[in-house]
Design a protein around this motif. Structure first.
Motif, short mmCIF file in Angstrom:
data_model
loop_
_atom_site.label_atom_id
_atom_site.label_comp_id
_atom_site.label_asym_id
_atom_site.label_seq_id
_atom_site.Cartn_x
_atom_site.Cartn_y
_atom_site.Cartn_z
N GLY A 186 8.69 9.05 -4.13
CA GLY A 186 8.20 10.16 -3.34
C GLY A 186 7.17 9.79 -2.30
N SER A 187 6.69 8.58 -2.35
CA SER A 187 5.69 8.17 -1.37
C SER A 187 6.35 7.89 -0.03
CB SER A 187 4.98 6.89 -1.83
OG SER A 187 4.35 7.09 -3.07
N ALA A 188 5.66 8.26 1.03
CA ALA A 188 6.16 7.91 2.35
C ALA A 188 6.20 6.40 2.48
CB ALA A 188 5.27 8.51 3.42
N LYS A 189 7.28 5.90 3.03
CA LYS A 189 7.39 4.45 3.22
C LYS A 189 6.94 4.05 4.62
CE LYS A 189 8.93 3.90 -0.93
NZ LYS A 189 9.23 5.29 -1.32
N VAL A 200 6.73 6.37 -6.86
CA VAL A 200 7.39 5.28 -6.14
C VAL A 200 8.38 5.83 -5.11
CG1 VAL A 200 8.93 3.30 -6.40
CG2 VAL A 200 7.10 3.69 -8.06
N SER A 226 6.92 10.51 9.95
CA SER A 226 6.84 10.01 8.58
C SER A 226 8.26 9.82 8.06
CB SER A 226 6.05 10.97 7.68
OG SER A 226 6.63 12.27 7.69
N ARG A 280 -1.25 4.67 0.16
CA ARG A 280 -1.29 5.22 1.51
C ARG A 280 -0.07 6.08 1.83
NH1 ARG A 280 -2.35 2.03 6.32
NH2 ARG A 280 -3.70 3.75 6.91
N GLY A 281 0.98 5.94 1.04
CA GLY A 281 2.19 6.71 1.31
C GLY A 281 2.21 8.07 0.66
N ILE A 282 1.35 8.28 -0.31
CA ILE A 282 1.31 9.57 -0.99
C ILE A 282 0.71 10.62 -0.06
CG2 ILE A 282 0.19 10.84 -2.87
CD1 ILE A 282 0.41 8.32 -4.55
N ALA A 283 1.34 11.79 -0.04
CA ALA A 283 0.80 12.89 0.76
C ALA A 283 -0.58 13.25 0.23
CB ALA A 283 1.71 14.10 0.70
N THR A 327 0.82 -1.21 0.00
CA THR A 327 0.00 0.00 0.00
C THR A 327 0.85 1.26 0.00
OG1 THR A 327 -0.09 0.09 2.41
CG2 THR A 327 -1.79 -1.20 1.29
N TYR A 328 2.12 1.12 -0.31
CA TYR A 328 2.98 2.29 -0.18
C TYR A 328 2.54 3.44 -1.08
CZ TYR A 328 6.01 -0.70 2.54
OH TYR A 328 6.49 -1.52 3.50
N SER A 329 2.17 3.13 -2.32
CA SER A 329 1.78 4.22 -3.20
C SER A 329 0.47 4.85 -2.76
CB SER A 329 1.67 3.72 -4.64
OG SER A 329 2.94 3.41 -5.14
N HIS A 366 -0.17 13.05 5.81
CA HIS A 366 -0.30 11.69 5.30
C HIS A 366 -1.39 10.96 6.09
CE1 HIS A 366 3.73 12.59 3.78
NE2 HIS A 366 3.50 11.67 2.88
N LEU A 400 1.26 3.41 8.64
CA LEU A 400 1.67 2.65 7.47
C LEU A 400 3.06 2.11 7.75
CD1 LEU A 400 1.49 1.81 4.43
CD2 LEU A 400 2.53 4.03 3.89
N PHE A 406 10.70 8.97 4.40
CA PHE A 406 10.80 8.93 2.94
C PHE A 406 12.18 8.41 2.56
CE2 PHE A 406 7.85 12.15 4.19
CZ PHE A 406 6.82 12.10 3.26
N TRP A 459 4.58 5.95 8.07
CA TRP A 459 4.08 7.07 8.85
C TRP A 459 3.27 6.52 10.01
CZ3 TRP A 459 -1.20 7.00 8.91
CH2 TRP A 459 -1.90 6.58 7.77
N VAL A 465 -1.32 12.04 9.92
CA VAL A 465 -0.04 12.61 10.35
C VAL A 465 0.11 14.00 9.74
CG1 VAL A 465 2.45 12.38 10.08
CG2 VAL A 465 1.07 10.39 10.68
N THR A 523 2.65 17.31 9.70
CA THR A 523 3.92 17.90 10.10
C THR A 523 4.13 19.21 9.35
OG1 THR A 523 5.09 16.60 8.43
CG2 THR A 523 5.01 15.69 10.64
#
Lengths: 130, 127
Positions: free
Chosen positions: B24-27, B22, B121, A21-24, A17-19, A126, B44, B123, B29, A69, A71
Motif C-alpha cells: 500500500g505504500s507509494a512507490k 508493503v 504519486s 516515505r511511501g506511506i500516506a 525508504t518506500y515504507s 504523501h 521519492l 502505487f 511520488w 504531494v 491529490t
C-alpha cells in the motif's frame, strides 16, 4: 503469526525508504455539503468550511515543509456522474490552494466553471512529517 | 542493510498486515515546479523530469515498476489570474519507468499550460 509493536520506524543505512516515505501521511473522505464532516480520516484534526467548494484540511501532525504531494478526487453518494474535482488555480487576489505544512486549503470545481460542494471528497497526501 | 520479516504491524490500537504496508505504500511520488526550468521540490524514487513543452512533462523513476498496470495520480496548482475552473491534470501515458503528465484547461479545445506546482504519486509493485 507475529506482531511487532513500535512507535516509529525507518530505513537503516543503505535500506530503502518506500515504507517510511511511501506511506500516506494524511487522508480523508469527507462530506462537503451542508455541515461538512469527515467520514474517515488519518492525521486530520479538523475540517474548515470556507464557502462553496472551499475547505481547509487541518493536519494533526504537520508536514515538515509545504512541498508534499496532495491529490484528490470526488465521487457521489447518489451515483450521479460528476466530473468535478480539485479546482487548480490561484492568483494574487484569491485563495492560495497550494499545500501548507499545517494544512491544505483546497478548492473544488464542478468541471464546467463553478465551485461546488462535493458530497464525497477524497484526498491523500504523501511527504515527510515535521 | 537489514530486513524485518513480520506478519503484522501495530501501533497498539490498530493492527494491520505487513502486506498492506508493503503493497500500500507509494512507490514513487513527486512535487515539482512546472514553470521555467522545472525542478523537483521533493520526491521519492524519482530520478529526473523532462519538460516536453508547455504543460507537458515526464516524471522518470529511479527504480521502475514491474509492469505498466500500476495506479498513478496527479494534481497541482497554477498561479494564474485566469480563474478558469476547468483546469485538470491528465496522466496521459503510464510506462514502467515513467509517467507523462499534461496540465491545462479542459474546454472544447484543450489548452495546455505550465503549472506552478505539479504532483504525482504511484502505487503498485516495483520490478
Amino acid at each position: 503469526m507475529s506482531t511487532i509493536r513500535v512507535d516509529n520506524f525507518g530505513p537503516s543505512a543503505g535500506g530503502t525508504t518506500y515504507s517510511a516515505r511511501g506511506i500516506a501521511k494524511a487522508w480523508v473522505n469527507f462530506n462537503g455539503t451542508g455541515t461538512i464532516a469527515a467520514r474517515d480520516s488519518e492525521n486530520v484534526s479538523s475540517l474548515t468550511d470556507n464557502g462553496t467548494g472551499d475547505y481547509t484540511l487541518n493536519w494533526t501532525a504537520a508536514f515538515g515543509a509545504a512541498d508534499y504531494v496532495a491529490t484528490g478526487q470526488t465521487s457521489s453518494a447518489s451515483g450521479t456522474i460528476a466530473l468535478g474535482g480539485l479546482a487548480n488555480y490561484r492568483d494574487g487576489s484569491d485563495v492560495i490552494t497550494v499545500p501548507a505544512a499545517a494544512g491544505w486549503r483546497s478548492r473544488w470545481g464542478d468541471g464546467v466553471g463553478n465551485f461546488f460542494d462535493p458530497d464525497i471528497a477524497m484526498t491523500i497526501c504523501h511527504g515527510d512529517l515535521a | 542493510m537489514s530486513t524485518l520479516n513480520v506478519s503484522n504491524i501495530t501501533d497498539g490500537t490498530t493492527t494491520v498486515g505487513t502486506s498492506y504496508v508493503v503493497n500500500g505504500s507509494a512507490k514513487a511520488w513527486c512535487n515539482f515546479n512546472g514553470t521555467g526550468t522545472i525542478a523537483i521540490q521533493d520526491s521519492l524514487n524519482v530520478s529526473s523530469l523532462t519538460d516536453d513543452g508547455t504543460g507537458t512533462y515526464q516524471s522518470l523513476m529511479t527504480n521502475s515498476m514491474a509492469a505498466a498496470n500500476y495506479v498513478a495520480f496527479g494534481g497541482g496548482d497554477v498561479n494564474n489570474a485566469n480563474n478558469d475552473l476547468r483546469r485538470n491534470v491528465r496522466l496521459f501515458r503510464i510506462e514502467t519507468g515513467l509517467v507523462k503528465i499534461a496540465c491545462g484547461i479542459n474546454a472544447n479545445s484543450d489548452t495546455k499550460e505550465d503549472w506552478t506546482n505539479v504532483y504525482t504519486s504511484a502505487f503498485g509493485d516495483l520490478a
